[in-house]
Scaffold this active site. Structure first.
Site, PDB file in Angstrom:
ATOM      1  N   GLY A   1       0.759  -1.195  -0.001  1.00  0.00           N
ATOM      2  CA  GLY A   1       0.007  -0.004  -0.062  1.00  0.00           C
ATOM      3  C   GLY A   1       0.777   1.161  -0.167  1.00  0.00           C
TER       4      GLY A   1
ATOM      5  N   ASP B   1     -11.804   4.080  12.093  1.00  0.00           N
ATOM      6  CA  ASP B   1     -11.725   3.545  10.488  1.00  0.00           C
ATOM      7  C   ASP B   1     -12.210   2.123  10.288  1.00  0.00           C
ATOM      8  OD1 ASP B   1     -11.100   3.977   7.899  1.00  0.00           O
ATOM      9  OD2 ASP B   1      -9.030   3.601   8.123  1.00  0.00           O
TER      10      ASP B   1
END
Length: 499
Positions: free
Chosen positions: A171, A289
């Site tokens: 990522g 999140d």
């Protein structure tokens, strides 16, 4: 390419906790962690809508091209909210071009140039771990790529302890590799290797701080949060060792062609999620999140069957045991709360309207997640605040007038109602792709109606009226899973891990 150089590191116990070491650093004075981290989170969230990997195209005249269920996939260990552009912007344009040119011409001159570039970059960042005193003088054999990722190969060792087996994902934050931990009897672990970029390193430090405190509170790992084994700084790369888990619940869903999970699996996954996040809330911590990408199966092995009607293979996960991961944005009650939190699709209305937030914003996210498990697609597929509110009204009913009066975001409203034109492309999109919540039921069976009653209570507009996770665990939908008496706590919440 030379392999990473080995250095012996002291045991974690000898260097103290992350928090103690971080406070004792003798570098130049800096802002407090809570202020700097929150400002970083604010900057990150404000830019999220323009680059999130699941964004749709902007409004146009071709509403038929705007597919509700089109979800682009990022094959990484976890989805994060940093953009690739922001990651590359750490380097000057000239530096990136020069780096790529010299890599194509692999000569002795290019190697010297690469070392000079690494030295320039090293002066812009600070090392962190006491065990990484060697890191301030980057070894000639340790190199980063143009984006700051550590260059490694299968079979390399880090800290004379971790042997790299494979790459699990990548990522913008860094990479996750599968390793053999030779100090834990050959245990397989997941090692997150953060880019040698200060903003990502700072996010990793915050996550380490939260994970250490969770480990202190839950040493036996009974509360379903991912377990951190170790952390260290390897030549400017923050590295975190975790228990090795399976696919995320989103990745499994995607690989299964977005086939919804059966309701009995939805029940077990939702129950565990409520347990894990209740543990955080009881200890004055908000995850902020939560999303299917941040809920991982312990083991994602599956059974394969062939569906004659649909003429395709379908997967059924063998075990629905899950863990909650990614605490990089987690916030304690006493810390500064940034204005915008949560990934867009799971963002609560009080966050959109900037009314302030606390633990109930996690409950809203869980409601969205459970819905996604049940139907196979995202409930609120949008990246625009006004459209998001219009979807909420279409699915859940009008936004309460009290919230409208209190919000500073009056530009979204006109005379006490949402300012929304249903005759526009966006209006037609919402009208055609959103419907009242109960109309998403796939069965009239009692347990399906119980599930939607739970979701409705989690998606209550006003945070004060929203279901708490303690109440959620007592909901009739979970009756067959409850093994403890109603008033028995699964943990002792008398201790506070927030400080």
């Amino acid at each position: 390419m030379p392999h990473p150089r080995r250095y012996h590191s002291s045991e974690r116990g000898s260097r103290g906790s992350y928090h103690e070491h971080y406070q004792s650093r003798k570098h130049k004075r800096r802002r407090s962690r809570s202020w700097s981290s929150s400002s970083d989170r604010t900057r990150r969230r404000r830019r999220e809508d323009s680059y999130h990997v699941r964004s749709r195209s902007s409004y146009d005249d071709h509403s038929s091209d705007r597919r509700l269920y089109d979800r682009r996939y990022c094959g990484s260990y976890r989805r994060n909210d940093y953009s690739r552009d922001r990651g590359e912007a750490y380097y000057d344009t000239d530096f990136r071009q020069s780096y790529e040119y010299h890599r194509e011409n692999s000569s002795y001159r290019s190697q010297r140039s690469s070392r000079r570039k690494h030295r320039r970059r090293r002066r812009r960042s600070r090392t962190f771990s006491r065990s990484s005193s060697h890191s301030s003088r980057r070894a000639k054999s340790v190199e980063d790529d143009a984006e700051g990722h550590l260059i490694y190969h299968v079979g390399d060792w880090l800290q004379e302890r971790y042997e790299i087996v494979s790459t699990l994902g990548e990522g913008t934050f860094g990479r996750v590799v599968q390793c053999v931990d030779h100090r834990r009897g050959g245990t397989q672990v997941a090692l997150k290797i953060i880019k040698n970029v200060e903003k990502y390193k700072e996010a990793a430090r915050l996550e380490i701080n939260v994970l250490e405190k969770i480990n202190e509170k839950d040493p036996d790992n009974k509360n379903l949060c991912v377990q951190m084994f170790d952390w260290f700084d390897y030549h400017g790369h923050m590295c975190i060792s975790f228990e090795l888990l399976g696919l995320s619940t989103f990745d499994f869903l995607k690989d299964n062609n977005y086939l919804p999970y059966p309701i009995h699996q939805v029940r077990h996954m939702a129950f565990q999620l409520c347990q894990a996040v209740k543990f955080l809330h009881d200890n004055k911590l908000t995850h902020t999140d939560l999303k299917p990408e941040n809920i991982l199966f312990v083991n994602s092995d599956y059974e394969l069957t062939y569906n004659l009607e649909k003429k395709r293979d379908e997967r059924s996960v063998k075990s629905t045991a899950v863990r909650v991961v990614d605490f990089g944005s987690a916030t304690f009650d006493h810390e500064h709360h940034s204005t915008i939190v949560s990934t867009r699709h799971y963002r609560a209305p009080e966050v959109i309207l900037e009314l302030g937030w606390s633990q109930p914003c996690d409950v809203w996210s869980i409601g969205c997640i459970i819905f996604e498990y049940y139907v196979g697609f995202t409930l609120f597929q949008t990246h625009d605040n006004r459209e998001h509110l219009a979807m909420m009204e279409r699915i859940l009913g009008p936004v309460p007038s009290r919230m409208i009066r209190k919000t500073r975001k009056q530009k979204y409203f006109y005379r006490g109602r949402l300012d929304w034109d249903e005759n526009t492309s966006a209006g037609r999109y919402v009208r055609e792709n959103c419907k009242p919540l109960r109309r998403y039921l796939t069965s009239e069976a009692e347990d399906h109606h119980q599930l939607f009653d739970l979701i409705e209570n989690m998606l209550e507009y006003e945070p004060a009226k929203r279901l708490t996770l303690g109440e959620a665990l007592q909901h009739p939908f979970f009756a067959c899973l409850r093994t403890e008496p109603p008033n028995t706590k699964l943990w002792d919440s008398s201790r506070d891990i927030s400080r």
